[in-house]
Design a protein around this motif. Structure first.
Motif, short mmCIF file in Angstrom:
data_model
loop_
_atom_site.label_atom_id
_atom_site.label_comp_id
_atom_site.label_asym_id
_atom_site.label_seq_id
_atom_site.Cartn_x
_atom_site.Cartn_y
_atom_site.Cartn_z
N VAL A 1 -13.39 -9.94 27.13
CA VAL A 1 -13.80 -9.93 28.53
C VAL A 1 -14.51 -10.86 29.52
O VAL A 1 -14.23 -10.04 30.96
CB VAL A 1 -15.58 -8.36 28.03
N GLN B 1 -18.91 4.89 35.28
CA GLN B 1 -18.38 3.62 34.93
C GLN B 1 -18.14 2.89 33.06
O GLN B 1 -17.59 2.51 32.64
CB GLN B 1 -17.98 3.04 36.27
N VAL B 2 -19.78 2.41 33.32
CA VAL B 2 -20.39 2.26 32.26
C VAL B 2 -20.30 2.88 30.65
O VAL B 2 -19.10 2.21 29.95
CB VAL B 2 -21.70 1.61 32.10
N ALA C 1 -16.53 2.81 29.89
CA ALA C 1 -15.33 2.10 29.56
C ALA C 1 -16.26 1.59 28.14
O ALA C 1 -15.68 1.45 27.32
CB ALA C 1 -16.08 0.88 30.10
N ALA D 1 -20.38 -2.35 29.45
CA ALA D 1 -19.86 -1.16 28.56
C ALA D 1 -19.58 -2.16 27.58
O ALA D 1 -20.20 -2.01 26.25
CB ALA D 1 -18.97 -1.01 28.57
N GLU E 1 -17.40 -3.11 33.30
CA GLU E 1 -16.86 -3.35 31.83
C GLU E 1 -17.17 -4.26 31.26
O GLU E 1 -17.68 -4.48 30.12
CB GLU E 1 -15.30 -3.51 31.95
N ARG E 2 -18.55 -5.20 31.37
CA ARG E 2 -19.30 -6.29 31.19
C ARG E 2 -20.37 -5.31 30.35
O ARG E 2 -20.71 -5.34 29.36
CB ARG E 2 -19.68 -7.33 31.27
#
Length: 407
Positions: free
Chosen positions: A403, A263-264, A267, A236, A233-234
């Motif tokens: 985040v 996943q990236v 997100a 992203a 998520e970071r």
């Protein structure tokens, strides 16, 4: 293969007196026609050894330099396979998979280590050089090649070579291997790994991805060791800001990294392109060479990007930063996570060496050690390296807080 090497005319006896004696043997070896270098591991590991290979090539210009490597080395480096890629290596012999040498792959040939050694001895190597690690498994293999002189690294549990230097875990990898080359009289030519990018590389990248219409930011969220992975998520969050800033964002990975790449992409709230197993190693070099910056975990593509001249933002565990980060800051921003205790059980990995790169015993937990690197620091580094001063300050602060938490 034996566990020890009988002393020869250039031997350095083990024990406390070895270090000063090593300094007495920096001279070139006469009449060298063929050199074997064992370095049969991954992409980043090879790149760290390029300056040492370059030094050996310059010191012994008439000798053939043969890399004892993995199947991917043969595809990437062998002049018969890639005729237009210059470099210090003349030829590759693929070493069979074995404990402490390299892991098995799907394209391995059914060759035993005994068969390999028999074949290698017929090469009549003058020098056999171990740039592979501490030497517990690799030094017996190097000795078994039957070369006139052996040289390399030696951990406390490894047998000696004719000329050796102690393997100490916390040392920049590039300098570690340059020291070994120095045992054979090979002075450094460069201290920065360089990998040439060919027209074929660039053409492959353009054919697969199309010419870049906007400056490209490449994100590589994978790593073979989960402890070296920054959260998806970071990545992203970085992707969203970069797209807002006018960049095209590509998220790259190999087949085993497909899940984290997806996943990236999932997100991210802005459009990104995923590139998984779509490029050869040469094509990846072509992509990176034409990109504005790479943001990546401490893994092979990060070191490849630096070697082809691309600015990088690398996310490192502090021990790996000491060993593997580029020394210059004009084009590179290695960002460190200072976690030294396992987030699950509290083991202090700094005392045994982080097993992600050749260290000692592990508690077995796979939680990330690099979550403490803030998104805001990564974004600031990207802004500096790309000339995009002040990357949406309000949005940067929002992402850096939401985040990651306060910096």
């Amino acid at each position: 293969m034996t566990d020890a090497v009988p002393p020869g005319p250039h031997a350095v006896p083990p024990g406390p007196s070895a270090a000063p004696l090593l300094l007495e043997h920096p001279g070139l070896v006469p009449d060298v026609r063929r050199i074997a270098v064992l370095r049969a591991n991954a992409l980043g590991d090879f790149i760290f050894a390029v300056p040492a290979l370059t030094a050996l090539r310059a010191a012994y210009p008439q000798a053939e330099l043969v890399l004892l490597g993995a199947p991917w080395h043969a595809r990437w480096l062998d002049a018969r396979a890639v005729a237009d890629r210059p470099g210090p290596v003349d030829r590759v012999l693929v070493v069979p998979a074995a404990d402490g040498i390299r892991a098995a792959t799907t394209d391995d040939e059914p060759t035993t280590m005994a068969q390999f050694v028999q074949r290698a001895r017929r090469e009549r190597f003058d020098l056999a050089v171990q740039l592979h690690g501490g030497g517990r498994n690799s030094n017996p293999l190097v000795t078994a090649l039957g070369a006139r002189l052996t040289a390399g690294l030696r951990a406390v549990d490894a047998p000696p070579l004719d000329r050796w230097i102690r393997y100490v875990y916390y040392q920049p990898e590039v300098f570690r291997y340059l020291e070994v080359a120095g045992l054979l009289g090979a002075a450094p030519v460069t201290m920065l790994p360089r990998v040439p990018v060919t027209e074929t590389d660039r053409e492959e990248a353009d054919e697969v991805l199309g010419p870049a219409r906007r400056p490209r930011v490449v994100l590589h969220p994978g790593a073979s060791d989960p402890r070296r992975r920054w959260p998806a998520e970071r990545f992203a969050a970085v992707a969203d800001i970069c797209v807002d800033r006018g960049f095209e964002v590509l998220v790259t990975g190999t087949g085993p990294e497909r899940a984290v790449v997806e996943q990236v992409a999932a997100a991210a709230t802005r459009p990104v392109r995923t590139v998984v197993d779509a490029l050869s190693l040469g094509g990846l070099a072509g992509l990176l060479a034409g990109s504005a910056v790479l943001v990546a975990n401490d893994t092979g593509p990060l070191h490849l990007a630096a070697a082809v001249g691309t600015p990088t933002v690398g996310i490192y565990w502090i021990g790996n930063l000491l060993n593997g980060a580029p020394p210059l800051r004009g084009r590179h921003r290695p960002l460190a996570a200072f976690t030294i205790h396992c987030p699950v059980c509290g083991q202090d990995v700094s005392r045994v060496g982080f097993p992600a790169r050749g260290g000692g015993p592990s508690c077995g937990h796979q939680e990330s050690f690099v979550v403490d690197v803030p998104v805001a620091e990564v974004l600031e580094a990207v802004a500096e390296l790309t000339g995009a001063d002040g990357v949406h300050p309000d949005r940067l602060r929002e992402q850096g807080t939401d985040v990651v938490g306060q910096r």
